[in-house]
Motif scaffolding. Structure first.
Motif, PDB file in Angstrom:
ATOM      1  N   UNK A 261       7.449 -86.834  18.371  1.00 26.39           N
ATOM      2  CA  UNK A 261       7.442 -87.840  19.434  1.00 26.39           C
ATOM      3  C   UNK A 261       8.707 -87.815  20.285  1.00 26.39           C
ATOM      4  N   UNK A 262       9.443 -86.711  20.215  1.00 28.21           N
ATOM      5  CA  UNK A 262      10.682 -86.604  20.993  1.00 28.21           C
ATOM      6  C   UNK A 262      10.627 -85.403  21.933  1.00 28.21           C
ATOM      7  N   UNK A 263       9.554 -85.325  22.726  1.00 23.16           N
ATOM      8  CA  UNK A 263       9.395 -84.207  23.655  1.00 23.16           C
ATOM      9  C   UNK A 263      10.538 -84.095  24.660  1.00 23.16           C
ATOM     10  N   UNK A 264      11.108 -85.208  25.185  1.00 24.87           N
ATOM     11  CA  UNK A 264      12.227 -85.061  26.126  1.00 24.87           C
ATOM     12  C   UNK A 264      13.412 -84.285  25.557  1.00 24.87           C
ATOM     13  N   UNK A 265      13.772 -84.561  24.289  1.00 24.81           N
ATOM     14  CA  UNK A 265      14.873 -83.806  23.680  1.00 24.81           C
ATOM     15  C   UNK A 265      14.467 -82.358  23.470  1.00 24.81           C
ATOM     16  N   UNK A 266      13.274 -82.148  22.933  1.00 27.87           N
ATOM     17  CA  UNK A 266      12.791 -80.778  22.700  1.00 27.87           C
ATOM     18  C   UNK A 266      12.854 -79.961  23.978  1.00 27.87           C
ATOM     19  N   UNK A 267      12.297 -80.487  25.052  1.00 23.94           N
ATOM     20  CA  UNK A 267      12.221 -79.732  26.303  1.00 23.94           C
ATOM     21  C   UNK A 267      13.594 -79.513  26.929  1.00 23.94           C
ATOM     22  N   UNK A 268      14.484 -80.483  26.759  1.00 26.87           N
ATOM     23  CA  UNK A 268      15.841 -80.338  27.304  1.00 26.87           C
ATOM     24  C   UNK A 268      16.611 -79.265  26.553  1.00 26.87           C
ATOM     25  N   UNK A 269      16.483 -79.240  25.226  1.00 23.78           N
ATOM     26  CA  UNK A 269      17.164 -78.213  24.433  1.00 23.78           C
ATOM     27  C   UNK A 269      16.586 -76.832  24.748  1.00 23.78           C
ATOM     28  N   UNK A 270      15.265 -76.738  24.892  1.00 29.40           N
ATOM     29  CA  UNK A 270      14.651 -75.452  25.265  1.00 29.40           C
ATOM     30  C   UNK A 270      15.232 -74.967  26.590  1.00 29.40           C
ATOM     31  N   UNK A 271      15.334 -75.857  27.564  1.00 29.71           N
ATOM     32  CA  UNK A 271      15.854 -75.470  28.881  1.00 29.71           C
ATOM     33  C   UNK A 271      17.319 -75.045  28.794  1.00 29.71           C
ATOM     34  N   UNK A 272      18.115 -75.748  27.983  1.00 32.70           N
ATOM     35  CA  UNK A 272      19.528 -75.389  27.826  1.00 32.70           C
ATOM     36  C   UNK A 272      19.679 -74.030  27.159  1.00 32.70           C
ATOM     37  N   UNK A 273      18.872 -73.781  26.125  1.00 27.83           N
ATOM     38  CA  UNK A 273      18.931 -72.479  25.458  1.00 27.83           C
ATOM     39  C   UNK A 273      18.460 -71.359  26.388  1.00 27.83           C
ATOM     40  N   UNK A 274      17.402 -71.624  27.157  1.00 26.58           N
ATOM     41  CA  UNK A 274      16.919 -70.600  28.086  1.00 26.58           C
ATOM     42  C   UNK A 274      17.953 -70.308  29.161  1.00 26.58           C
ATOM     43  N   UNK A 275      18.706 -71.324  29.564  1.00 23.40           N
ATOM     44  CA  UNK A 275      19.807 -71.123  30.504  1.00 23.40           C
ATOM     45  C   UNK A 275      20.835 -70.166  29.915  1.00 23.40           C
ATOM     46  N   UNK A 276      21.114 -70.312  28.619  1.00 21.00           N
ATOM     47  CA  UNK A 276      22.037 -69.405  27.948  1.00 21.00           C
ATOM     48  C   UNK A 276      21.457 -67.995  27.851  1.00 21.00           C
ATOM     49  N   UNK A 277      20.152 -67.904  27.570  1.00 16.70           N
ATOM     50  CA  UNK A 277      19.505 -66.585  27.496  1.00 16.70           C
ATOM     51  C   UNK A 277      19.588 -65.880  28.843  1.00 16.70           C
ATOM     52  N   UNK A 278      19.208 -66.589  29.900  1.00 11.68           N
ATOM     53  CA  UNK A 278      19.148 -65.981  31.230  1.00 11.68           C
ATOM     54  C   UNK A 278      20.523 -65.569  31.743  1.00 11.68           C
ATOM     55  N   UNK A 279      21.563 -66.302  31.346  1.00 15.02           N
ATOM     56  CA  UNK A 279      22.915 -66.010  31.831  1.00 15.02           C
ATOM     57  C   UNK A 279      23.616 -64.931  31.017  1.00 15.02           C
ATOM     58  N   UNK A 280      23.087 -64.621  29.828  1.00 13.53           N
ATOM     59  CA  UNK A 280      23.729 -63.649  28.949  1.00 13.53           C
ATOM     60  C   UNK A 280      24.626 -64.276  27.896  1.00 13.53           C
TER      61      UNK A 280
END
Length: 310
Positions: A261-280
């Motif tokens: 029931x905490x989709x906002x945190x899940x999606x925010x962490x996914x986006x932050x990690x993907x930002x790290x992936x995309x930047x190297x």
């Protein structure tokens, strides 16, 4: 995954402070404030990102703290000689704190089996603890798939019993951590044996490894990255251990856990990690700990069912 090396002397780097609660079962304790250097914050993509700060749940934004559960499994998460918590998960937690503008309270809950209950009870917001994703786990919590791993067998150095496969564990004593994916894998293997495996269920991974070192168990079934690290960085009394390099079973994901029931945190962490992936930046952290071959290119959620069945 052949031939990658785990660098045991790597240090935890970062620009902000993480509050590390190092005593098991001490959620809410102040813990130790660790001062970071600036190496992690200089990686591309590890920057305060207002749109992701805004996307955090209101409770986390108002508290300014992300509460993280972990348990100790080198090189994913473990203690340095000075008692501080280090490893790839500590680095990723530090980076998330920078990107999301929050402090991170990272608490060792003492055993992997305590991770899921700690998320379901809302004691912690998220786990960053190298938990193996599988479809059954995803029925209880959401799993953010942030790196790959596999499973191998560990024996006494020299493998005197000549173990080469899960079938060779039939009739043997095998130590496993309580409530883990590896424990279920051994249980399934035992069901196929003419002489069942004698399974020793032990709460903490260091004690599982010690059971093999001292001869209480003939082998353990363990994550590949952890097993290779243990082979190269022997800690504990008794005989040395070794991972069986040709045994790589159940290739899958390691995941961070959040409540359903905490989709906002899940999606925010996914986006932050993907930002790290995309930047190297993510690749840099993975390489620092010798885990480059286990890096993902896309951060997914509850994706275990897409992995090959072995």
């Amino acid at each position: 995954m052949n031939g990658f090396r785990i660098h045991g002397n790597a240090i935890l780097a970062g620009a902000t402070a993480i509050i590390l609660a190092l005593t098991p079962h001490t959620a809410g304790a102040a813990g130790d404030v660790v001062s970071m250097d600036e190496a992690l914050s200089k990686l591309p993509g590890v920057v305060l990102t207002p749109k992701l700060v805004d996307a955090l749940p209101a409770s986390i934004k108002s508290a300014g703290v992300l509460k993280v559960a972990t348990d100790l499994t080198p090189p994913i998460s473990f203690r340095a000689d000075d008692g501080s918590l280090i490893g790839i998960d500590a680095d990723l937690a530090t980076a998330l704190g920078i990107i999301l503008g929050v402090k991170v309270e990272m608490t060792d809950v003492g055993a992997g089996a305590a991770i899921v209950p700690s998320i379901l009870s809302k004691r912690f917001d998220i786990s960053i603890s190298g938990i193996n994703d599988d479809p059954e786990l995803a029925k209880q919590v959401d799993v953010i798939d942030y790196m790959y791993d596999a499973t191998t067998i560990m024996t006494i150095k020299g493998n005197p019993l000549g173990i080469k496969s899960m079938g060779d564990l039939c009739g043997r004593k095998v130590a496993v951590p309580v409530g883990t994916f590896q424990a279920r894998l051994v249980e399934a293997a035992s069901a196929k044996c003419a002489t069942p495996i004698e399974i020793l269920s032990i709460p903490k991974m260091p004690d599982v490894l010690q059971a093999v070192r001292t001869g209480r168990a003939d082998a353990t079934v363990n994550g590949y990255a952890t097993s290779v690290y243990t082979t190269e960085n022997q800690i504990g009394r008794g005989k040395g251990l070794e991972a069986l390099p040709d045994v790589r079973l159940a290739v899958g994901y390691l995941g961070m856990l959040t409540a359903k029931d905490n989709a906002p945190l899940r999606d925010t962490v996914v986006a932050a990690l993907q930002q790290m992936v995309d930047s190297g930046a993510y690749a840099s952290v993975m390489e620092k700990w010798g885990l480059g071959p286990l890096a993902v290119e896309t951060v997914k959620v509850n994706d275990a069912a897409s992995m090959p069945v072995e």
